[in-house]
Design an enzyme around this catalytic site. Structure first.
Site, mmCIF file in Angstrom:
data_model
loop_
_atom_site.group_PDB
_atom_site.id
_atom_site.type_symbol
_atom_site.label_atom_id
_atom_site.label_comp_id
_atom_site.label_asym_id
_atom_site.label_seq_id
_atom_site.Cartn_x
_atom_site.Cartn_y
_atom_site.Cartn_z
ATOM 1 N N TYR A 142 -68.225 39.735 44.052
ATOM 2 C CA TYR A 142 -66.909 39.690 43.882
ATOM 3 C C TYR A 142 -66.369 41.010 43.923
ATOM 4 O O TYR A 142 -65.230 41.296 44.285
ATOM 5 C CB TYR A 142 -66.630 38.882 42.853
ATOM 6 C CG TYR A 142 -66.268 37.403 42.981
ATOM 7 C CD1 TYR A 142 -67.396 36.659 43.376
ATOM 8 C CD2 TYR A 142 -65.108 36.774 42.515
ATOM 9 C CE1 TYR A 142 -67.136 35.284 43.362
ATOM 10 C CE2 TYR A 142 -64.944 35.480 42.672
ATOM 11 C CZ TYR A 142 -66.072 34.791 43.146
ATOM 12 O OH TYR A 142 -65.929 33.411 43.223
ATOM 13 N N LYS A 191 -81.403 33.683 43.511
ATOM 14 C CA LYS A 191 -82.090 33.169 45.063
ATOM 15 C C LYS A 191 -83.152 34.347 45.148
ATOM 16 O O LYS A 191 -83.418 35.244 46.101
ATOM 17 C CB LYS A 191 -81.034 33.405 45.975
ATOM 18 C CG LYS A 191 -81.565 32.949 47.174
ATOM 19 C CD LYS A 191 -81.580 31.627 47.599
ATOM 20 C CE LYS A 191 -82.347 31.315 49.061
ATOM 21 N NZ LYS A 191 -82.568 30.057 48.995
ATOM 22 N N ASP A 223 -80.180 26.800 45.656
ATOM 23 C CA ASP A 223 -80.288 25.766 46.699
ATOM 24 C C ASP A 223 -80.762 24.326 45.783
ATOM 25 O O ASP A 223 -80.189 23.544 45.958
ATOM 26 C CB ASP A 223 -80.854 25.938 47.815
ATOM 27 C CG ASP A 223 -82.284 26.686 47.751
ATOM 28 O OD1 ASP A 223 -82.526 26.995 46.899
ATOM 29 O OD2 ASP A 223 -83.086 26.717 48.869
ATOM 30 N N ASP A 247 -69.471 30.397 40.562
ATOM 31 C CA ASP A 247 -68.102 29.893 41.052
ATOM 32 C C ASP A 247 -68.655 28.534 41.626
ATOM 33 O O ASP A 247 -67.821 27.580 41.449
ATOM 34 C CB ASP A 247 -67.628 30.817 41.933
ATOM 35 C CG ASP A 247 -66.543 30.463 42.751
ATOM 36 O OD1 ASP A 247 -65.510 29.914 41.923
ATOM 37 O OD2 ASP A 247 -66.302 30.451 43.926
ATOM 38 N N ASP A 251 -67.998 24.259 40.162
ATOM 39 C CA ASP A 251 -67.122 23.033 40.865
ATOM 40 C C ASP A 251 -67.871 21.905 40.890
ATOM 41 O O ASP A 251 -67.486 20.901 40.538
ATOM 42 C CB ASP A 251 -66.650 23.812 42.304
ATOM 43 C CG ASP A 251 -65.283 24.404 41.981
ATOM 44 O OD1 ASP A 251 -65.018 24.903 41.121
ATOM 45 O OD2 ASP A 251 -64.526 24.370 42.901
HETATM 46 C C1 IPM Z 1 -62.685 30.192 39.571
HETATM 47 C C2 IPM Z 1 -61.881 30.273 40.954
HETATM 48 C C3 IPM Z 1 -61.742 31.821 41.265
HETATM 49 C C4 IPM Z 1 -63.007 32.475 41.463
HETATM 50 C C5 IPM Z 1 -60.861 32.039 42.579
HETATM 51 C C6 IPM Z 1 -59.498 31.419 42.551
HETATM 52 C C7 IPM Z 1 -60.509 33.939 42.579
HETATM 53 O O1 IPM Z 1 -62.457 29.698 42.091
HETATM 54 O O2 IPM Z 1 -62.180 30.759 38.751
HETATM 55 O O3 IPM Z 1 -63.819 29.751 39.634
HETATM 56 O O4 IPM Z 1 -63.677 32.642 42.397
HETATM 57 O O5 IPM Z 1 -63.597 33.089 40.426
HETATM 58 MG MG MG Z 2 -64.084 28.426 41.316
#
Ligand code: IPM
Ligand code: MG
Length: 357
Positions: A142, A191, A223, A247, A251
Site C-alpha cells: 500500500y 506467502k 491461499d 485487507d 472482508d
Molecule cells: C479497508 C478498505 C481500504 C483498504 C480502501 C478503501 C483503501 O478496503 O479499510 O479495508 O484497502 O485499506
Molecule cells: Mg478492505
C-alpha cells in the site's frame, strides 16, 4: 473525565451512523459521569466537494489534536471516476499514515442470535467463531515504491511489497499482546513459499513469539488461509498479517459472520489515540433513508472507550446493551432476513434505552 473526539462522518450513510454513535456516547457519558466533546471534520467525497481535496489539512490537524477519532465511511459513485490521488479512499490511507496507525484490529465473530445469517453450512459453524484479524496498516504494498516504467512488453506499472524488521516486530507484538488477552493463539499469515518479504515476516514473528511462551504460534500461507476461513473458522483466535493480505482476509472474515453491518474496527499506533470505524462502506444506495445498521459504528465507539480511554465497564455496557436488544429480537433490515425491521434511529433509541436500564 473529559474526552475530545474528532468525528469524520464522511459520505453515504456515514453521517447517520456516526450520529447514532454520538448519541450512545452521550448516554454513556451521562450514566458514568464523563464528558465527550465532539468536533466534526471533513473527509472523503464531501471534503472533495467542499475543498477540492479528500483529506484537508485541517482534518489531519484536528485528528492529531484530538484524544481519538471516530469515522463513518467514505466514497460513493459520484467520486469514482476521479484520479487515484483524488479519490475518497486516498483520504483513508492518508489519515492512517498521518496518525501513524500501524495496527488494525478487525474482530469477526458469529453472534449466536444471528447464526442464521451466516452463509456457511450449519455444521461448519456449530461451535460459532470469534477471531481477531490484526492487520499491518501503514506498510507493505500500500505504501511501497510504485510507478510506471518500460518493461519487457513496453509500458508497465509496478507496486512494491517491502517490510522492515521494525514494522514486522511492532505488529507482531500487537498481535501477541492481543492474544494474551484472548485464547493465546496466533496464526501468522504470509506467502513465504514465494515472497522474500514474507520470509522475513515469518522469521521476525517467530523471534517475537519467543517473548510469549504462553502463546501458540502457527504459520499459514495466505491461499490456504482463505480456504481455512470458510472450512473451519473456529480454528482461529488471533490472525496477524500484512496490509494487503489483511485487507482481503478481513472482508472474507466479515462476510462469513453474515452481518457486516455489525463489525467494528480499531486502528492504533504507539499513542492512545486511535481511529475507530465500522468495517462496512458508505452504502450510498441506502443513505439518508433511516435504513442503515448503526451497530458497527456504535461498537467502534465501544472499542474507542476500551482501547483509547481505558473505560472497560463503559465499553462492556454498550456491548451488553446491543446483545440485549438483539436478544429481544430487534433487527435492522440488513440482519432481519426479510422479517420486520427497525430503522437506524429506532435501533439507536433501543440501544440507549437498554443502556439506561
Ligand atoms: C479497508 C478498505 C481500504 C483498504 C480502501 C478503501 C483503501 O478496503 O479499510 O479495508 O484497502 O485499506
Ligand atoms: Mg478492505
Amino acid at each position: 473525565m473529559n474526552y475530545n473526539i474528532a468525528l469524520l462522518k464522511g459520505d453515504g450513510i456515514g453521517p447517520e451512523i456516526v450520529e447514532s454513535a454520538v448519541r450512545v456516547l452521550e448516554a454513556v457519558g451521562k450514566k458514568y459521569g464523563h464528558t465527550f466533546n465532539f468536533t466534526s471534520y471533513l473527509i472523503g467525497g464531501c471534503a472533495i466537494d467542499a475543498t477540492g481535496a479528500p483529506l484537508p489539512e485541517e482534518t489531519v490537524a484536528g485528528c492529531l489534536a484530538s484524544d481519538s477519532v471516530l469515522l463513518g465511511a467514505v466514497g460513493g459513485p459520484k467520486w469514482d471516476t476521479l484520479p487515484g490521488n483524488l479519490r475518497p479512499e486516498k483520504a483513508l490511507l492518508g489519515i492512517r499514515a498521518a496518525m501513524e496507525l500501524y495496527t488494525n484490529l478487525r474482530p469477526a465473530k458469529l453472534y449466536s442470535v444471528l447464526k442464521d445469517a451466516c452463509p456457511l453450512r450449519a455444521d461448519l459453524v456449530e461451535k460459532g467463531f470469534d477471531l481477531l484479524i490484526v492487520r499491518e496498516l501503514t506498510g507493505g504494498i500500500y505504501f511501497g515504491e510504485r510507478g510506471y516504467r518500460q518493461g519487457k512488453y513496453g509500458e508497465e506499472a509496478y507496486d512494491t511489497e517491502a517490510y522492515s524488521v521494525y514494522e514486522i516486530e511492532r505488529i507482531a507484538v500487537a498481535a501477541f499482546d492481543a492474544a494474551m488477552k484472548r485464547n493465546k493463539k496466533v496464526t501468522s499469515i504470509d506467502k513465504a513459499n514465494v515472497l522474500e518479504s514474507s520470509r522475513l515476516w515469518r522469521k521476525v514473528v517467530h523471534q517475537v513469539a519467543e517473548r510469549y511462551p504462553e502463546v501458540t504460534l502457527s504459520d499459514m500461507l495466505v491461499d490456504n488461509a482463505a480456504m481455512q476461513l470458510v472450512r473451519n473458522p473456529a480454528q482461529f483466535d488471533v490472525v496477524v498479517t500484512s496490509n494487503m493480505f489483511g485487507d482481503i482476509l478481513s472482508d472474507e472474515a466479515s462476510q462469513i459472520t453474515g452481518s457486516i453491518g455489525m463489525l467494528p474496527s480499531a486502528s492504533l499506533g504507539a499513542t492512545g489515540r486511535g481511529l475507530y470505524e465500522p468495517i462496512h462502506g458508505s452504502a450510498p444506495d441506502i443513505a439518508g433513508k433511516n435504513l442503515a445498521n448503526p451497530i458497527a459504528t456504535v461498537l467502534s465507539a465501544a472499542m474507542m472507550l476500551r482501547y483509547s480511554f481505558g473505560l472497560q465497564k463503559e465499553a462492556d455496557a454498550i456491548e451488553q446493551a446491543i446483545d440485549k436488544v438483539l436478544c429481544e429480537g430487534y433487527r435492522t433490515a440488513d440482519i432481519a432476513a426479510g422479517a420486520e425491521a427497525v430503522g437506524t434511529v429506532e435501533m439507536t433509541d433501543l440501544i440507549i434505552k437498554a443502556l439506561e436500564d
